[in-house]
Scaffold this active site. Structure first.
Site, PDB file in Angstrom:
ATOM      1  N   PRO A 138      23.166   9.155  82.282  1.00 34.74           N
ATOM      2  CA  PRO A 138      23.128   9.585  80.877  1.00 34.74           C
ATOM      3  C   PRO A 138      24.527   9.799  80.329  1.00 34.74           C
ATOM      4  O   PRO A 138      25.507   9.888  81.089  1.00 34.74           O
ATOM      5  CB  PRO A 138      22.332  10.903  80.944  1.00 34.74           C
ATOM      6  CG  PRO A 138      22.477  11.369  82.349  1.00 34.74           C
ATOM      7  CD  PRO A 138      22.594  10.157  83.196  1.00 34.74           C
ATOM      8  N   PRO A 139      24.657   9.886  79.013  1.00 42.30           N
ATOM      9  CA  PRO A 139      25.988  10.103  78.417  1.00 42.30           C
ATOM     10  C   PRO A 139      26.550  11.469  78.774  1.00 42.30           C
ATOM     11  O   PRO A 139      25.816  12.439  78.963  1.00 42.30           O
ATOM     12  CB  PRO A 139      25.719   9.995  76.907  1.00 42.30           C
ATOM     13  CG  PRO A 139      24.404   9.315  76.777  1.00 42.30           C
ATOM     14  CD  PRO A 139      23.620   9.686  77.991  1.00 42.30           C
ATOM     15  N   GLY A 140      27.874  11.520  78.864  1.00 42.92           N
ATOM     16  CA  GLY A 140      28.547  12.797  79.055  1.00 42.92           C
ATOM     17  C   GLY A 140      28.638  13.287  80.481  1.00 42.92           C
ATOM     18  O   GLY A 140      29.052  14.422  80.705  1.00 42.92           O
ATOM     19  N   VAL A 141      28.265  12.460  81.478  1.00 41.57           N
ATOM     20  CA  VAL A 141      28.317  12.930  82.861  1.00 41.57           C
ATOM     21  C   VAL A 141      29.624  12.528  83.542  1.00 41.57           C
ATOM     22  O   VAL A 141      29.836  12.854  84.704  1.00 41.57           O
ATOM     23  CB  VAL A 141      27.120  12.398  83.674  1.00 41.57           C
ATOM     24  CG1 VAL A 141      25.827  12.958  83.127  1.00 41.57           C
ATOM     25  CG2 VAL A 141      27.083  10.889  83.685  1.00 41.57           C
ATOM     26  N   GLY A 142      30.504  11.794  82.837  1.00 42.42           N
ATOM     27  CA  GLY A 142      31.819  11.482  83.399  1.00 42.42           C
ATOM     28  C   GLY A 142      31.937  10.111  84.013  1.00 42.42           C
ATOM     29  O   GLY A 142      32.785   9.915  84.893  1.00 42.42           O
ATOM     30  N   LYS A 143      31.147   9.151  83.584  1.00 46.36           N
ATOM     31  CA  LYS A 143      31.232   7.806  84.170  1.00 46.36           C
ATOM     32  C   LYS A 143      32.577   7.148  83.857  1.00 46.36           C
ATOM     33  O   LYS A 143      33.207   6.547  84.726  1.00 46.36           O
ATOM     34  CB  LYS A 143      30.084   6.940  83.643  1.00 46.36           C
ATOM     35  CG  LYS A 143      28.697   7.456  83.960  1.00 46.36           C
ATOM     36  CD  LYS A 143      27.625   6.502  83.508  1.00 46.36           C
ATOM     37  CE  LYS A 143      27.607   6.305  82.017  1.00 46.36           C
ATOM     38  NZ  LYS A 143      27.277   7.535  81.276  1.00 46.36           N
TER      39      LYS A 143
ATOM     40  N   SER B 108       4.446   6.996  83.706  1.00 38.96           N
ATOM     41  CA  SER B 108       4.498   8.265  84.444  1.00 38.96           C
ATOM     42  C   SER B 108       3.741   9.400  83.761  1.00 38.96           C
ATOM     43  O   SER B 108       3.687  10.508  84.301  1.00 38.96           O
ATOM     44  CB  SER B 108       5.964   8.683  84.654  1.00 38.96           C
ATOM     45  OG  SER B 108       6.621   8.840  83.417  1.00 38.96           O
TER      46      SER B 108
ATOM     47  N   LYS C 284      14.125  14.119  86.169  1.00 40.04           N
ATOM     48  CA  LYS C 284      12.950  14.862  85.721  1.00 40.04           C
ATOM     49  C   LYS C 284      12.934  16.269  86.325  1.00 40.04           C
ATOM     50  O   LYS C 284      12.600  17.246  85.641  1.00 40.04           O
ATOM     51  CB  LYS C 284      11.673  14.110  86.099  1.00 40.04           C
ATOM     52  CG  LYS C 284      11.511  12.776  85.367  1.00 40.04           C
ATOM     53  CD  LYS C 284      10.287  12.019  85.862  1.00 40.04           C
ATOM     54  CE  LYS C 284      10.123  10.686  85.123  1.00 40.04           C
ATOM     55  NZ  LYS C 284       8.968   9.902  85.596  1.00 40.04           N
TER      56      LYS C 284
END
Length: 852
Positions: free
Chosen positions: A376-381, A743, A786
């Site tokens: 996801p965005p903002g995790v530091g990739k 799911s 999740k």
């Protein structure tokens, strides 16, 4: 025609009036025609004429044609040049005009102007002979010493030039082959002379006078060349230069010194460029292509558009790092320390980088891996890619691929197009200057597709270790080795990445952060960064971990830390205002005593905590340092909390269950609501559901109808046929968000079971899993995201498919200790875990039928 027979021009000639230049016999000139009389001459005489005589016109120099037909002709120059119109080109932009290419034949004298309209025509007398000269020795004897002197200076001038230039060699041959009496006019039109000097040569009817006037012009040009050769630096293979010759058809007169300097500088650049090409370490194929192009460049006029294109191409080839590389830092212990200091958590990424370093220690010529960070965005990739380059000691270059829809951005444009340029890969290599950088291909999942091609398909060659050793950019048109480049791609999801491209990359999942990880990241990296950006110190502001936890849980709900960073920035700005106001008040004379107690720092009391940080009453005094940020200060700065724990309130009636969903932004909890009413047995689904989720809803209602007696599920009228005279409405809140995926099956079953049984689902339970018609629970993806979402929402029990038990190993131990996981392989186990006291199944009673 017999030797010595004269060629006569017509006695009546139409006159072309020009003031742009002077046409001499034997030379060629291009002139523009846009005045009324000259335009009429071209249309009536040149374009409509059918004989050779119709192409012969008289060119009168130093005379302007009036802009209107009504104006009288000005006085005409007495001597003109009979010319042959070789070419006529018409154009309508920017206004109608013609461009004539004329060649001078001989001089003539105007005897009488016969008419002025529609174009001037005059009776003329031929002054020069037009003969086929075959006896050259006789001509030399007649001209005498003056001719010999002129010929000597002409040869001296030409031999000072570069004989390797075709134009110079041709001029040297003309000096020997043309009759001497034709040379003054030809050389005067070639060397640098003014229009006035050419006019004087044209007016010199006598040959002797013409030689006398031309010799000083040759001497002046020779002296200028000698002076230029003395002042310039000697260069190898550059003894002679074409500095005096200019094309016969040029009309404009550029000052000699400026043009000479420009030509010399340009030639020096080309020589230096060739030297760089020969000394570069490019491949044999590239060297062969460059030498061929530099050879073409030397023969190419600078005015050609292709000259600049070829030169730019050669400069790019020289600038590319064919064999230049940086040395990797292979100390694993130092690399581990550096990665741990830059990034908290992200163990998978760190492990993969250390593995690469270990293998590089054992094998020097290891090809660069193709990694793809998905999360996801903002995790530091993106930032971890920069840290990897820093750890390896390599150059770093980021290529943003979001929205790119032209394959030429990757492979470049072919040089046949105007404005062609290399692709982003080759441009990046030129920028970093080495052939083993770290390339970050950002947002590879957001590539577009258009009529200009598919850039994702162009990346197949770049990201294939078996092919990228000979990557061919359309602009370069030669192979370049990309095998030493470490490619790192980032994406939020793999769903939009083409399967062929996905197959070439090593996928590393980067899940969202837990609350504990976010708190550590905030206090290790985010808060120090915000304090530095806002000019604050830890002695001026304190943010306890409890406050950070409040920001994470009540003001942000995300997988990454970008919103958390923005909230911390807002807090620092508010504190900066208080600090600045306090310093301003301390500097006032009447508040001087306040500065004496500046060193006395203590935490604010509990009474002060209840007051607003922005209370106007506090502005009278400077704030006590450090300013402590607590819950009340958060409410004043950030406003009321954006997120509240609403789980228990939403589950206060039957027909509601909590599911778990995966999105590119991380995991989310999802409420499923159901209601029933009298109707015709229809099932209504709302909430922008996809086809897969709609099918899951139909599966759930079908399974419940087939097992209604077993679970004692009835409709409002007490019938086991749940849809008998009953309509069911299923709604998934947040209707503006599109939802899809398998799911949600177990959540829909639980929701409907709660609706028809009248029992409440446990408020601390969330679930995920795909269902079948037989009541089996199948595994799903995104378990870690999740589970983190359920943990953020404060849920305690999570029901997941039994075959997903292996995915729990990726979850941190402290989170697993906070949660209770229920493994379910069938819907019976799901229902028993979702309701307090289980979900009773009515035992089957064996009925004995008498056979009597």
């Amino acid at each position: 025609m017999a030797a010595g027979s004269a060629i006569q021009i017509p006695s009546r000639l139409p006159l072309l009036l020009t003031h742009e230049g002077v046409l001499l016999p034997g030379s060629t000139m291009r002139t523009s025609v846009d005045s009324p009389r000259n335009m009429q001459l071209v249309r009536s005489r040149l374009l409509k004429g059918t004989s050779l005589r119709s192409t012969i016109i008289g060119v009168i120099p130093n005379t302007s044609d009036p802009t209107s037909d009504c104006d009288d002709l000005p006085s005409l120059h007495r001597i003109g040049t009979a010319a042959l119109a070789v070419q006529v080109v018409g154009s309508n932009w920017p206004k109608p005009h013609y461009t004539l290419l004329v060649t001078g034949l001989c001089r003539f004298q105007i005897l009488q102007l016969l008419k002025e309209k529609p174009y001037p025509v005059a009776e003329v007398e031929q002054l020069d002979r037009l003969e086929q000269f075959t006896n050259q020795h006789k001509s030399e004897e007649e001209l005498g010493e003056l001719s010999e002197q002129f010929y000597k200076y002409a040869v001296q001038l030409v031999e000072m030039l570069d004989m390797s230039v075709p134009a110079v060699a041709k001029l040297r041959r003309l000096l020997d082959n043309l009759p001497r009496e034709a040379l003054p006019d030809i050389l005067t039109s070639i060397i640098r002379t003014s229009n006035q000097e050419k006019l004087q040569i044209l007016d010199a009817v006598r040959l002797e006078e013409r030689f006398k006037m031309t010799i000083p012009l040759l001497v002046r040009q020779i002296e200028g060349l000698k002076l230029l050769q003395k002042t310039r630096k000697p260069k190898q293979d550059d003894d002679k230069r074409v500095v005096a010759i200019r094309p016969n058809r040029r009309i404009s007169h550029i000052p000699s010194t400026a043009e000479d300097d420009d030509e010399e500088e340009d030639h020096d650049d080309v020589v230096m460029l060739e030297k760089k090409i020969r000394t570069s370490s490019m491949s044999e194929q590239a060297l062969k292509v460059c030498l061929k192009e530099i050879k073409r460049l030397k023969k190419m006029p600078q005015s050609m558009p292709e000259y600049a294109l070829t030169r730019n191409y050669l400069e790019l080839m020289v600038d590319l790092p064919w064999n230049k590389s940086t040395k990797d830092r292979l100390e694993i212990r130092a690399a581990r320390i550096l990665l741990d200091n830059d990034h908290y958590a992200m163990e998978k990424l760190k492990k993969r980088v250390l593995e690469y370093l270990a293998v590089r220690q054992l094998k020097n010529n290891l090809k660069g891996p193709i990694l793809c960070f998905v999360g996801p965005p903002g995790v530091g990739k993106t930032s971890v890619g920069r840290s990897i380059a820093k750890t390896l000691g390599r150059e770093f270059h980021r290529i943003a691929l979001g929205g790119v829809c032209d394959q030429s951005d990757i492979r470049g444009h072919r040089r046949t197009y105007v404005g062609s340029m290399p692709g982003r890969i080759i441009n990046g290599l030129k920028t970093v200057g080495v052939n083993n950088p770290v390339f970050l291909l950002d947002e590879v999942d957001k590539l577009g597709k258009s009529l200009q091609g598919d850039p994702a398909a162009a990346l197949l060659e770049v990201l294939d270790p078996e092919q990228n050793h000979s990557f061919t950019d359309h602009y370069l048109n030669v192979a370049f080795d990309l095998s030493q480049v470490l490619f790192i791609a980032t994406a939020n999801t793999t769903a939009t990445i083409p399967p062929a491209l996905l197959d070439r990359m090593e996928i590393i999942q980067v899940p969202g952060y837990t609350q504990e990880e976010k708190i550590e990241i905030a206090h290790r990296h985010l808060i120090p960064k915000q304090l530095e950006q806002h000019g604050l110190t830890p002695q001026q502001i304190q943010i306890p971990q409890v406050t950070t936890l409040d920001i994470i849980t009540r003001y942000t709900r995300e997988a990454g830390v970008r919103s958390l960073d923005r909230k911390l920035g807002a807090i620092c700005r508010a504190v900066a205002v208080k600090v600045a106001e306090g310093q301003h008040k301390e500097t006032k004379p009447d508040r001087a005593e306040v500065s004496e107690g500046e060193d006395c720092k203590e935490h604010i009391t509990e009474d002060a905590k209840t007051e607003s940080i922005s209370d106007t009453a506090d502005l009278a005094l400077p704030p006590e340092m450090p300013i402590l940020i607590d819950f009340h200060a958060l409410k004043d700065i950030l406003g009321p909390p954006m997120y509240e724990m609403e789980v228990s309130e939403r589950l206060s009636q039957p027909g509601v269950a909590i599911g778990l969903a995966w999105t590119p932004l991380g995991g989310e909890i999802m409420f499923v609501e159901a209601s029933r009413m009298d109707g015709e047995g229809q099932l209504t689904l709302t909430g922008q559901l996809g086809d897969v989720m709609k099918e899951s809803a139909h599966l759930a209602i079908s399974w419940l109808r087939s097992n209604a007696k077993r679970y004692q599920l009835t409709n409002a009228s007490g019938s086991f046929d749940l849809l008998d005279n009953t309509d069911i409405h299923l709604h998934f809140p947040a209707g503006a968000v599109t939802k899809d995926g398998p799911s949600a099956g177990v959540t829909i079953v639980t929701c409907l079971a709660s609706l028809f049984s009248g029992r409440l689902v446990c408020s601390d339970v969330a679930m995920t899993g795909e269902i079948t018609l037989r009541g089996l629970v199948l595994p799903v993806g995104g378990i870690k995201d999740k589970v983190l979402a359920a943990h953020r929402a404060g849920l305690k029990r999570i029901i997941i498919p039994r075959r997903n038990e292996k995915d729990l190993e990726e979850i941190a131990v402290n989170i697993r200790q906070d949660l209770t996981f229920v493994m379910a392989s069938c819907l019976d186990e799901v229902l028993n875990a979702a309701f307090d006291g289980g979900f009773a199944v009515k035992p089957r009673v064996e009925h004995l039928n008498s056979k009597l």
